[in-house]
Every structure is written in C-alpha cells, then in structure tokens.
Design a protein around this motif. Sequence first.
Motif, short mmCIF file in Angstrom:
data_model
loop_
_atom_site.label_atom_id
_atom_site.label_comp_id
_atom_site.label_asym_id
_atom_site.label_seq_id
_atom_site.Cartn_x
_atom_site.Cartn_y
_atom_site.Cartn_z
N LEU A 187 47.79 30.36 -41.90
CA LEU A 187 48.48 29.36 -43.25
C LEU A 187 47.63 28.67 -44.11
N ASP A 188 48.49 28.13 -45.74
CA ASP A 188 47.82 27.34 -46.02
C ASP A 188 48.49 25.18 -45.61
N TYR A 189 47.63 24.70 -46.34
CA TYR A 189 47.70 22.85 -46.17
C TYR A 189 48.84 22.88 -46.74
N GLY A 190 49.68 22.21 -46.73
CA GLY A 190 50.10 21.71 -48.05
C GLY A 190 52.05 21.04 -47.89
N GLU A 191 52.73 21.16 -48.94
CA GLU A 191 54.08 20.55 -49.22
C GLU A 191 55.01 21.57 -48.02
N ASP A 192 54.89 23.04 -48.15
CA ASP A 192 54.67 24.23 -47.96
C ASP A 192 55.19 24.75 -46.73
N LEU A 193 54.24 23.76 -46.10
CA LEU A 193 54.06 24.54 -44.65
C LEU A 193 55.49 25.00 -43.94
N VAL A 194 56.71 23.62 -43.92
CA VAL A 194 57.51 24.28 -42.99
C VAL A 194 58.36 25.14 -43.29
N ARG A 195 58.02 25.49 -44.85
CA ARG A 195 58.88 26.72 -44.86
C ARG A 195 58.21 28.00 -44.69
N ALA A 196 57.34 27.77 -44.71
CA ALA A 196 56.31 28.77 -44.33
C ALA A 196 56.04 29.59 -42.73
N VAL A 197 56.28 28.55 -41.68
CA VAL A 197 56.38 28.75 -40.74
C VAL A 197 57.36 29.46 -40.54
N ARG A 198 58.81 28.71 -40.98
CA ARG A 198 59.47 29.52 -40.65
C ARG A 198 60.45 30.45 -41.14
N ASP A 199 59.52 31.25 -42.39
CA ASP A 199 59.22 31.80 -42.66
C ASP A 199 58.92 33.08 -42.02
N LEU A 200 58.37 32.87 -40.90
CA LEU A 200 56.73 33.81 -39.98
C LEU A 200 58.30 34.41 -38.74
N GLY A 201 59.24 33.05 -38.92
CA GLY A 201 59.96 33.72 -37.95
C GLY A 201 59.74 33.41 -36.04
N LEU A 202 58.23 32.62 -36.13
CA LEU A 202 58.22 31.83 -35.21
C LEU A 202 59.03 30.49 -35.01
N GLN A 203 59.51 30.13 -34.48
CA GLN A 203 59.85 28.60 -33.97
C GLN A 203 58.43 28.02 -32.99
N PRO A 204 57.49 26.99 -33.34
CA PRO A 204 56.60 26.44 -32.37
C PRO A 204 56.84 25.27 -31.79
N THR A 205 56.59 25.51 -30.90
CA THR A 205 56.56 24.93 -29.79
C THR A 205 55.95 23.72 -28.71
N ALA A 206 54.66 23.60 -29.27
CA ALA A 206 53.88 22.41 -29.31
C ALA A 206 52.79 22.66 -30.34
N ALA A 207 52.27 21.79 -31.01
CA ALA A 207 51.33 21.59 -32.68
C ALA A 207 50.05 20.34 -31.51
N LEU A 208 48.97 20.72 -31.78
CA LEU A 208 47.91 19.73 -32.24
C LEU A 208 48.07 19.42 -33.42
N ASP A 209 47.78 18.36 -34.33
CA ASP A 209 47.53 17.80 -35.38
C ASP A 209 45.76 17.48 -35.32
N ALA A 210 45.08 18.30 -36.10
CA ALA A 210 42.97 17.66 -35.89
C ALA A 210 43.17 17.34 -37.76
N ALA A 211 44.14 16.92 -38.40
CA ALA A 211 44.13 17.26 -39.82
C ALA A 211 44.51 15.67 -40.10
N GLY A 212 45.55 15.29 -40.25
CA GLY A 212 46.38 13.93 -40.35
C GLY A 212 47.17 13.61 -41.15
N GLY A 213 47.38 13.10 -42.64
CA GLY A 213 48.12 13.26 -43.76
C GLY A 213 49.86 13.63 -43.61
N GLU A 214 50.51 14.44 -43.35
CA GLU A 214 51.44 15.16 -43.14
C GLU A 214 51.67 15.80 -41.97
N ALA A 215 51.11 15.97 -41.66
CA ALA A 215 51.12 17.17 -40.11
C ALA A 215 52.33 16.65 -38.72
#
Length: 301
Positions: A187-215
């Motif tokens: 998926l692309d970076y950016g402000e639409d990431l939350v919507r894009a993840v939800r559109d996948l129909g996959l609920q993340p259970t963990a996250a690893l941030d190597a980017a910073g910013g809004e991650a």
Amino acid sequence: MRAAVFDKFGPPEVLHVVHVPDPQPGPGEVRVRVLAAGVQPFDVAVRRGHMPWAKIQFPQTIGQEYAGVIDAVGEGVHEFEPGDPVLGSTMLNGAAELLCVAAENVVRKPATLDFPTAAALVAASQTASGALLELAVGAGDVLLVHAAAGSVGTVATQLARLAGASVIGTASPRNHNRLRSLGAVPLDYGEDLVRAVRDLGLQPTAALDAAGGEAIAQSVGLGIPRDRIGTIVDDKAAADHGTRVVRAGRDPKRLAHVIDLAARGELLMPVQPFPVDDIVEAHRVVESRHSDGKVVLLLAP
C-alpha cells in the motif's frame, strides 16, 4: 590501510578516504580484512552530529556492519583462524580495509552467500528479528510494516511470512512489485493509509514502524493493540501514543539465524553497491531514503 573518515560534522561531502595505521588484534579479538561494509541511517546521523552520545574523535572512521575474511587472530582465539569468511557488527570502523572485533561477536559467512549481501544483512537482521520477537509476531497475525521496502522492513516482512503471518507493507509505488514478490500486500504511504488498510478487509494485529511520521498514529487508528505497535525510529510518537520502542540490540545468534536463511535462499536482500571511494554518493543515497536496495561499500575489487 585505507579507511573512510570525516574531520567535522556535516553533509556527505565531509567524508573522504585516507590511509591510517593498520589495527592489531588484542586478546580475544580477530582482525578482518573487510570486503564489504553496509551503510546505515545511523551512519548518516553520526556524520551529521545527531548522535551526541557517540564517542567521536576526529578524524573519525565510520561504519557499523562488515563482511570479510579473517587475516589475524589475537591471543586466546581458537574458534577462528586466518582465511575464515565472517561478518558482524562493529562500532564506527566498518568502512575500512581492516578492523579488529571481539571474536565472540563474529558470525561465520556461509559459502553460498556473497560478501555484499552478507554485509547488507547485518544490522537489518538483528533489528528486524529482535522487533518481531518483542511484538510476538507469529502464525495467524496480520503485521503492518511501515517502510516495508527499506532494509529492516524487507527482513521483517520475510521473517513474518516465514513465521506464518500475513503482511501489509507500506512503500512508494515503485517498490510495490518487490513487496508482492516477498509475499506482502503493498500500500502507498500517506494520509489515506487507514482507509486503504480497511478496504483490504484485513485487520492488522501488530505493526512495526520503520518510517516515522504518522505511522504510529495510523496504527493506533486501525485499532491495533498499543502493546503490539513498535517503532525503531520515532521514540516521541511512541511516548505520545503509549506504544513501544523496539530496539532489541545486537545478537550474533539472531544474526546467524537470518544469515542461514539467506544462505538457503529463503530470505532475500537487494544490494546497491558502491566502491568505497564513492562513499559520498553512497551516503547521499542513504540520506535520500530512495535507494534501490541496501547500500553497501565495496572495499576490494
């Protein structure tokens, strides 16, 4: 020997290659003739003077990860001998033709793994494997990796997939095909990431941030448990949101495990090589955060 040094803090142009005295191994140490040395964002921060705790003495050598061949051993070293191919972590002296390191921190390089790839995997392997252990990522998880095309993200994605997790990885569009080849959903970076993840129909259970910013904020917004959101780059965001900083430190055993996977072809790391004399350009590329693989310096033809 030749080594890359800098005489003051500043941009990549402060780096240059000079002749310095050969180091000699002390008790419990080996001397390695370095053939390849990785370049990390950490090196950029040290060169710019953004790591005030680092003990700098100008002219200062640089580099944290190496691969090469042992050419001398110190007193009391019996597990290695000259000619052994090895790799490992060091501190501010990796971009040099020779370096001395404690034998207990050295990892043997498998014959099927080339020296540039071995050097490229040193830091990323230890950071990614340690982070996944701290976040307890395993079978059935859906891991969101921010900056999945970077060196740490590349290793974390593959280790998570090998552990039975699904992976969603953020990256610029030019790296999406590579992430797909590693088994991630890009998926692309950016402000639409939350919507894009939800559109996948996959609920993340963990996250690893190597980017910073809004991650971190985006990960929290997706409903991921805060104790399973970890960052390696943004301590402030972790404190602000009550999530974790995951820096497990160096561990030769974890490194050896990932190196073994790479030697068997089960884990890949793209490499962007530069001759050590082009270290200025190598640092420019790392600083731009738009490399075509892990940046590695070559110290031999």
